[in-house]
Design an enzyme around this catalytic site. Structure first.
Site, PDB file in Angstrom:
ATOM      1  N   LYS A 153     -37.716   8.666  15.558  1.00 64.10           N
ATOM      2  CA  LYS A 153     -38.331   9.290  14.296  1.00 64.10           C
ATOM      3  C   LYS A 153     -37.313  10.256  13.737  1.00 64.10           C
ATOM      4  CE  LYS A 153     -42.816   8.874  16.494  1.00 64.10           C
ATOM      5  NZ  LYS A 153     -43.952   9.539  17.309  1.00 64.10           N
ATOM      6  N   GLN A 203     -45.312  14.799  20.527  1.00 63.32           N
ATOM      7  CA  GLN A 203     -45.347  13.490  21.166  1.00 63.32           C
ATOM      8  C   GLN A 203     -46.292  13.538  22.442  1.00 63.32           C
ATOM      9  OE1 GLN A 203     -43.743  10.689  19.707  1.00 63.32           O
ATOM     10  NE2 GLN A 203     -44.100   9.661  21.379  1.00 63.32           N
ATOM     11  N   ASP A 253     -49.854  13.256  12.280  1.00 64.38           N
ATOM     12  CA  ASP A 253     -50.220  12.195  13.243  1.00 64.38           C
ATOM     13  C   ASP A 253     -51.684  11.939  12.852  1.00 64.38           C
ATOM     14  OD1 ASP A 253     -48.692  11.029  15.285  1.00 64.38           O
ATOM     15  OD2 ASP A 253     -48.737  12.884  16.328  1.00 64.38           O
TER      16      ASP A 253
HETATM   17  N1  GUN Z   1     -47.312   8.409  21.691  1.00 63.36           N
HETATM   18  C1  GUN Z   1     -47.505   7.356  21.080  1.00 63.36           C
HETATM   19  N2  GUN Z   1     -47.831   7.082  19.766  1.00 63.36           N
HETATM   20  C2  GUN Z   1     -48.040   8.243  19.475  1.00 63.36           C
HETATM   21  C3  GUN Z   1     -48.126   8.621  18.031  1.00 63.36           C
HETATM   22  O1  GUN Z   1     -48.421   7.660  17.015  1.00 63.36           O
HETATM   23  N3  GUN Z   1     -48.053   9.990  17.809  1.00 63.36           N
HETATM   24  C4  GUN Z   1     -47.803  11.022  18.747  1.00 63.36           C
HETATM   25  N4  GUN Z   1     -47.685  12.391  18.644  1.00 63.36           N
HETATM   26  N5  GUN Z   1     -47.614  10.776  20.101  1.00 63.36           N
HETATM   27  C5  GUN Z   1     -47.633   8.988  20.257  1.00 63.36           C
END
Ligand code: GUN
Length: 291
Positions: free
Chosen positions: A55, A99, A122
């Site tokens: 990311k 996350q 998100d």
């Molecule tokens: N863990 C797995 N997928 C995601 C996501 O789309 N966002 C976040 N914040 N954590 C994740």
């Protein structure tokens, strides 16, 4: 025997990323504004570390200001809420992502709901979930994985899914539920299945669109899939195998790619399908937050 189109999420994400980088350059030139993304990671989960690194790399390639807060496994709820409060009030930050999954002692819901809805790239805040489920998608932040899946489905079936049957396998808050909302809004007839569903294979077999998000390696096989269906594989499963005494690990989806390719119209590979699209949708949401 037909062979399905392999949906190249990696290529599509790279293309979208270039457009985001160009729009970002324009935003800087015209408004002296740089989109800022803060990613918070708590603990040492190896898969999460890789996702967060990807990311950050993508944010930088888009020309964003990117910050990462890596906190220890035993960080307290209060410390995290304090950091989010700071980020909510930081004018250089437009998007905040914590996350998941979080270490067990933390209250995930309180943390995701403490992020300002305007910075919730998100799409996990109740305000954004509410907008999505009530059809106000245009002013919601939509969760990145289902948003990316939707773009790939539209590429193959168009934006109007009237008359088509969609089956979502898995009912998570991150993927299954928002995916169902998006498909419904595009006029598909939607079924959400899960571990308590009776005759899962039979239900999946009726679908023109299958979205698999269960986390069970290669669960969906050729005879589960209606000929001509579009199949989107959200699963990321690590499989270990020992060859000549050497342990190797590889990634595989929830769909048995080889056999399903013989019947589907189009299918996403793992890796290189949904994963890169999820990351680019995060960039798209962050650019929108900045605007
Ligand atoms: N863990 C797995 N997928 C995601 C996501 O789309 N966002 C976040 N914040 N954590 C994740």
């Amino acid at each position: 025997m037909t062979t399905a189109i392999r949906i190249d999420g990696k290529a599509k994400a790279a293309e979208m990323s270039e457009k985001i980088a160009a729009d970002t350059a324009l935003l800087k030139a015209e408004h002296d504004l740089t989109p800022g993304l803060a990613v918070v990671i708590i603990g040492e989960d190896p898969a999460s570390q890789i996702y967060v690194r990807n990311k950050k790399k993508r944010a930088e390639s888009c020309g964003f200001y990117s910050v990462q807060h890596s906190l220890a496994e035993d960080t307290s709820q209060e410390e995290i809420l304090r950091l989010i409060d700071e980020l909510n009030n930081d004018a250089s930050i437009h998007g905040i992502l914590v996350q998941l999954p979080l270490p067990g002692h933390l209250d995930e819901q309180q943390i995701t709901q403490s992020i300002s809805p305007a910075k919730d790239v998100d799409g996990f805040h109740f305000v954004n979930i509410g907008k999505l489920t009530s059809g106000r998608t245009a002013d919601a932040f939509v969760p990145c994985t289902p948003a990316g899946c939707m773009l790939m489905i539209e590429d193959h079936l168009g934006a109007d899914l009237s008359g088509l049957s969609a089956v979502v396998v898995g009912r998570s808050n991150i993927v299954g539920k928002p995916m169902a909302s998006l498909l419904l809004q595009a006029n598909a007839t939607v079924t959400v299945t899960h571990s308590r569903t009776k005759d899962l294979a039979g239900v999946v077999r009726r679908a023109d669109i299958v979205v698999a998000a269960v986390g069970r390696a290669n669960m969906i096989e050729r005879d589960w899939v209606k000929p001509g269906a579009v199949v989107i594989d959200v699963g990321i499963n690590r499989i270990e195998s020992t060859v000549d005494g050497e342990t190797k690990s590889r990634l595989t989806g929830d769909v048995d790619f080889e056999s399903v390719s013989e019947v589907a119209k189009a299918i996403t590979p793992v890796p290189g399908g949904v994963g890169p699209m999820t990351i680019v949708m995060l960039m798209s949401n962050t650019l929108r937050a900045a605007r």
